[in-house]
Design an enzyme around this catalytic site. Structure first.
Site, PDB file in Angstrom:
ATOM      1  N   TYR A 101       0.972  -1.288  -0.052  1.00 48.16           N
ATOM      2  CA  TYR A 101       0.129   0.049  -0.047  1.00 48.16           C
ATOM      3  C   TYR A 101       1.226   1.321   0.134  1.00 48.16           C
ATOM      4  O   TYR A 101       1.927   1.307   0.801  1.00 48.16           O
ATOM      5  CB  TYR A 101      -1.250   0.034   1.945  1.00 48.16           C
ATOM      6  CG  TYR A 101      -1.849   0.831   1.393  1.00 48.16           C
ATOM      7  CD1 TYR A 101      -2.724   0.929   1.004  1.00 48.16           C
ATOM      8  CD2 TYR A 101      -1.343   2.412   1.960  1.00 48.16           C
ATOM      9  CE1 TYR A 101      -3.571   2.865   0.754  1.00 48.16           C
ATOM     10  CE2 TYR A 101      -2.017   3.992   2.304  1.00 48.16           C
ATOM     11  CZ  TYR A 101      -3.047   3.331   1.184  1.00 48.16           C
ATOM     12  OH  TYR A 101      -4.283   4.702   1.521  1.00 48.16           O
ATOM     13  N   GLU A 189      -3.530   7.670  -3.714  1.00 52.69           N
ATOM     14  CA  GLU A 189      -2.978   6.046  -3.823  1.00 52.69           C
ATOM     15  C   GLU A 189      -2.956   4.544  -4.910  1.00 52.69           C
ATOM     16  O   GLU A 189      -4.021   5.074  -5.393  1.00 52.69           O
ATOM     17  CB  GLU A 189      -4.975   5.789  -2.794  1.00 52.69           C
ATOM     18  CG  GLU A 189      -4.680   4.309  -1.926  1.00 52.69           C
ATOM     19  CD  GLU A 189      -5.963   4.022  -1.152  1.00 52.69           C
ATOM     20  OE1 GLU A 189      -6.439   4.907   0.181  1.00 52.69           O
ATOM     21  OE2 GLU A 189      -6.879   3.407  -2.258  1.00 52.69           O
TER      22      GLU A 189
END
Ligand code: GDP
Ligand code: MN
Length: 381
Positions: A101, A189
């Protein structure tokens, strides 16, 4: 404003983030020809503005162009969390070794952007934060200096990446930060950022949220808005420059000023009611805007009473009252309304509303109690 995966990844790629080769399709036939062009295994990905598409069955691997066509025709007919799938992204499939992530967002408490990374990528980061908070690594960025090389390397080493991947990871982190910074995003993101079996880093998913208040200086981004993802009420509110957020309660609220709107919601709750929405008509609202606001509030079928709370400073109470009359001329409604108007031209405003048989109140407490009592009576019927 939320951007789709394909839009976000395109913006990331312009700064040098490696993304898979791929194209967007609106029909199964188009998806097939993209798959033919790419050759080999592809992944067919629903483009909807919600997370967890994978779990919902909106991400399909296909070994051949025929399979891609089939997958696309299924996915294009789906609704994911209520949203219709109108486009699919057909990407070259990656051989995944590891999912990471990587995201940038605002840390409001620190008043700085923060880079967040975790070796537990792929799944929702909120879930990791709840169950394994120590697996999330953060660095705050000084907005005047930007992300420093040593910070990016610190993230890479904390992730446990092998040294030969630090440079590539650092350049992706830098690129992501600069997209976030230059495009006035509140979130940029990549989840997952994968390490492929060939040892390369690749952004498989992308998500961006752009600050609506900055769109005036990014006309090219403003054009990327997907109006299909908005409800009719949200669209109308945006067109009229109203801040509107629908909630679950029964008392519609029309207020000028965000702070006063929040206070109004609190007072409604204090007297046992539940607000149906947050709605800020802003300062100096015209009758036309007020009328739009009332139409939007009344379009919510849960609304059984309306509370109008106006503190007239720049906004004139008589102008608001005229807007309410205008709206009532356009929509026929039996929903009772309570109005509290104070400040500039309040006497004239009250006179106009009294003529329209509206319930008036002298204080917010009084208005909220009346609105709650009416809403409760409405619920009993
Ligand atoms: P999300 O569920 O909406 O976050 O959609 P993602 O794009 O993140 O995809 C969900 C999951 O599908 C990823 O975490 C991967 O595990 C898997 N996935 C996505 N693209 C590929 C791919 O090219 N190859 C493989 N093997 N899996 C993929
Ligand atoms: Mn994802």
């Amino acid at each position: 404003m939320n951007l789709h995966e394909y839009q976000s990844k395109q913006l990331f790629a312009q700064k040098g983030v490696p993304i898979p080769k791929g194209k967007v399709a609106s029909t199964a036939a188009e998806a097939r020809s993209i798959a033919e062009e790419l050759g080999g295994r592809v992944v067919v990905k629903s483009q909807v503005l919600v997370g967890g598409r994978g779990k919902a069955g909106g991400i399909r691997l296909a070994n051949t162009a025929e399979e891609a066509e089939e997958a696309a025709s299924e996915v294009l007919g789906m609704r994911i969390k209520g949203l219709p799938v109108r486009k699919v992204l057909v990407d070259e499939a990656a051989d995944i070794q590891k999912e990471i992530y990587l995201g940038v967002t605002n840390d409001r408490a620190a008043r700085r952007p923060v880079l967040i990374t975790s070796a537990e990528g792929g799944v929702e980061i909120e879930e990791v934060a709840r169950t394994d908070p120590e697996k999330i690594i953060r660095v705050q960025v000084d907005p005047l200096l930007g992300l420093r090389e040593y910070q990016a390397r610190y993230l890479a080493s904390s992730l446990g990446l092998p040294r030969e991947q630090w440079r590539e990871f650092a350049s992706i982190a830098q690129a992501l930060y600069s997209v976030y910074d230059e495009l006035d995003a509140t979130l940029a993101e990549i989840n997952p950022l994968v390490i492929t079996k060939q040892g390369r880093l690749l952004a498989l998913d992308g998500k961006m949220v752009i600050d609506d208040n900055s769109l005036f200086r990014h006309p090219d981004l403003a054009e990327m808005r997907d109006v299909d993802a908005e409800t009719a009420a949200e669209r109308e509110a945006r067109t009229f420059g109203l801040s509107y957020i629908q909630l679950d309660g029964s008392i519609g609220c029309m207020v000028n000023g965000a702070g006063l709107a929040m206070a109004t919601m609190d007072v409604i709750k204090l007297y046992g009611g539940e607000p149906a929405n947050f709605l800020d008509i802003g300062g100096g609202a015209s009758a036309e805007k007020v009328s739009a606001a009332l139409r939007i509030i009344l379009s919510d079928v849960k609304v059984t009473s309306v509370l109008i709370n106006i503190f007239g400073g720049i906004t004139r109470a008589d102008e608001v009252a005229r807007g309410i009359l205008e709206a009532l001329g356009e929509v026929s409604t039996t929903v009772p309304m309570v109005a509290r108007l104070v400040g500039t031209n309040e006497a004239e405003g009250r006179r106009i509303l009294a003529e329209a048989d509206m319930i008036t109140a002298s204080s917010l407490a009084d208005a909220a109690q009346k609105a709650v009592a009416i809403a409760e009576k409405g619920a009993e019927q």
